[in-house]
Scaffold this motif. Sequence first.
Motif, short mmCIF file in Angstrom:
data_model
loop_
_atom_site.label_atom_id
_atom_site.label_comp_id
_atom_site.label_asym_id
_atom_site.label_seq_id
_atom_site.Cartn_x
_atom_site.Cartn_y
_atom_site.Cartn_z
N TYR B 317 0.82 -1.22 0.00
CA TYR B 317 0.00 0.00 0.00
C TYR B 317 0.85 1.27 0.00
CZ TYR B 317 -3.19 -3.67 1.44
OH TYR B 317 -3.88 -4.84 1.50
N ASP B 318 2.03 1.16 -0.63
CA ASP B 318 2.95 2.30 -0.67
C ASP B 318 2.42 3.34 -1.66
OD1 ASP B 318 5.14 3.99 -0.87
OD2 ASP B 318 6.59 2.36 -0.79
N VAL B 342 6.50 -9.09 -0.93
CA VAL B 342 5.50 -8.01 -0.82
C VAL B 342 4.89 -8.07 0.57
CG1 VAL B 342 3.40 -7.02 -1.80
CG2 VAL B 342 5.03 -8.20 -3.29
N ILE B 343 4.95 -6.96 1.28
CA ILE B 343 4.40 -6.92 2.63
C ILE B 343 3.18 -5.98 2.63
CG2 ILE B 343 4.88 -6.13 5.00
CD1 ILE B 343 7.54 -7.46 4.82
N PRO B 344 2.06 -6.45 3.17
CA PRO B 344 0.87 -5.59 3.15
C PRO B 344 1.00 -4.44 4.14
CG PRO B 344 0.41 -7.63 4.30
CD PRO B 344 1.80 -7.75 3.81
N SER B 345 1.71 -3.41 3.73
CA SER B 345 1.93 -2.26 4.60
C SER B 345 2.13 -1.01 3.75
CB SER B 345 3.16 -2.53 5.48
OG SER B 345 3.26 -1.54 6.48
N GLY B 349 4.95 2.67 7.35
CA GLY B 349 4.46 1.63 8.26
C GLY B 349 5.27 0.35 8.16
N ILE B 350 5.82 0.07 6.99
CA ILE B 350 6.57 -1.17 6.81
C ILE B 350 7.76 -1.25 7.78
CG2 ILE B 350 8.13 -0.33 4.97
CD1 ILE B 350 7.66 -3.05 3.57
N MET B 351 8.37 -0.12 8.07
CA MET B 351 9.51 -0.09 8.99
C MET B 351 9.13 0.35 10.39
SD MET B 351 12.65 -0.38 9.85
CE MET B 351 13.50 -0.93 8.38
N ALA B 352 8.16 1.29 10.48
CA ALA B 352 7.91 1.93 11.77
C ALA B 352 6.53 1.61 12.35
CB ALA B 352 8.05 3.45 11.61
N GLY B 353 5.73 0.88 11.62
CA GLY B 353 4.39 0.55 12.12
C GLY B 353 4.46 -0.43 13.29
#
Lengths: 114, 377
Positions: B317-318, B342-345, B349-353
């Motif tokens: 979701y970038d 692929v990460i659903p983020s 958010g992918i790093m800091a969520g």
Amino acid sequence: MSDEKPEKPDIDPFAQMIQFYDSISKSWASAMSDAVASKSFAESMSEQMEGNLEAMSFMRKQFGEFMEQYLQQMNLPTRKEVITMSERLTKLEMAMDDLDAKLDEILDILKTIE
Amino acid sequence: MDDTTQPAWDDLFFQLEEKTNISGEAVQIAYGRYVKGVKAIVDSYDIPVGLTPKEIVWTLNKAKLYRYQREKPSEERYPIPLLLVYALINKPFIFDLAPGRSFIEFMLDEGFDVFLLDWGAPGLEDKNTTFDDYVTEYLYRAVRKVQRVSGSKEFSMLGYCLGATIAVTYAATYPEIPLRNLILLTAPIDFSNQPEGSMAMWLDEGRLDVDKLVDTYGNVPGELIRYWAKMLKPVENFAGAYINLLKMMDDEAAVRSWQAINRWVEDVIPFAGEAFRQFVKVYLRGNNLISGEHIINGKPVDISNIDASLLNIVAKYDHLVAQSQSESIMDLVSSQDKQLTVIPSTHVGIMAGSSAKHKLWPEIVKWLGARSEERTQ
């Protein structure tokens, strides 16, 4: 007669604001994201940017020239001169870093000879 | 004015209670939450971040190379050091937001020897630094230092956002340097396809006079870049973020995390002028990194020179870097060992969520751990 107050409904005005936001945010966010993704928005942003840059470049150029002349008359270094000096310092730092790395290599070689 | 005419706050709430049938206590609580929220926003600008113990092992101009203090004994640590390379915009403490929410802390606990290259904030004296200079003058020397102080010629590199673009350019420019593992995180590499709604659309030729922007300001103001980034999701960024804070006001840990991320979002730094000009013209508009037409040190930058193990991670979701801009590199590298995840983020958010420590970080540890052992010859 009891001293107890009759129960009143608790109400949080910010909770209402949050509820309102939650109820419209999805459609609102989607509409706004579509709007900013449109070509017409990009065009209008570009025009606005162009206008700002036109005014800013004129102003900064005039002011920069004025300051440069003033500093030269006062026998003080200008911004351009300070920048040039700083760039040269960075180049020197890089050269020293390379020398340091070379020295490390030489020391390593010497250690293997010993 | 006579002070006695001023009603006390408690009286005001009492009157409100009587007249509106609303509990005064509830209004006070709500008001208190609002005041706490405003205070949390103001405090967020000074909230301490990047607290994992570290030492500076190298500096050049404003750039600093940190080595994080390792808790584990050397026999329990991986011998291959990991170098983190962040983007040129915002600050790299996204890797080390707060104790318990720090990627660096997580990696140290897993036994990695972690280095971080902090580019620093460019001043006007750095306006002539090009995008390539960050690769050839800064990253090149920082890697040399990592090799020196870690005692390992081989190393791993993780690039995040524009840091990944720099990491790819580096790996393609210096194939002789023994980069063992390359991890790309939300990497903007291929600009042949610019989906609608991406920032690239605003930086298009004919829409942005990049020469006039750079010639006027010297460096591109961080505030302008922040404005562009926020405008891509205006409702979420200008309203949603603060509504979310109000929602979590009773959870102290969540507020602390929100503050750290807010500080990171707001704490922008300028983009060195020539670097921005080159990035927009050569990398973004020309797509020269992908086409192989970009020249550094007199040689074309050839992505097929990259043969390190490659983990390419994209966020589903970038909204800043589209999946298509990251994934095409998979077909261009020579690496035999390569993986696209692929990460659903989202981009941040992918790093800091809050889910990063359960999704992304273990994924990286699993992949990198298996590739960071000493090679037996």
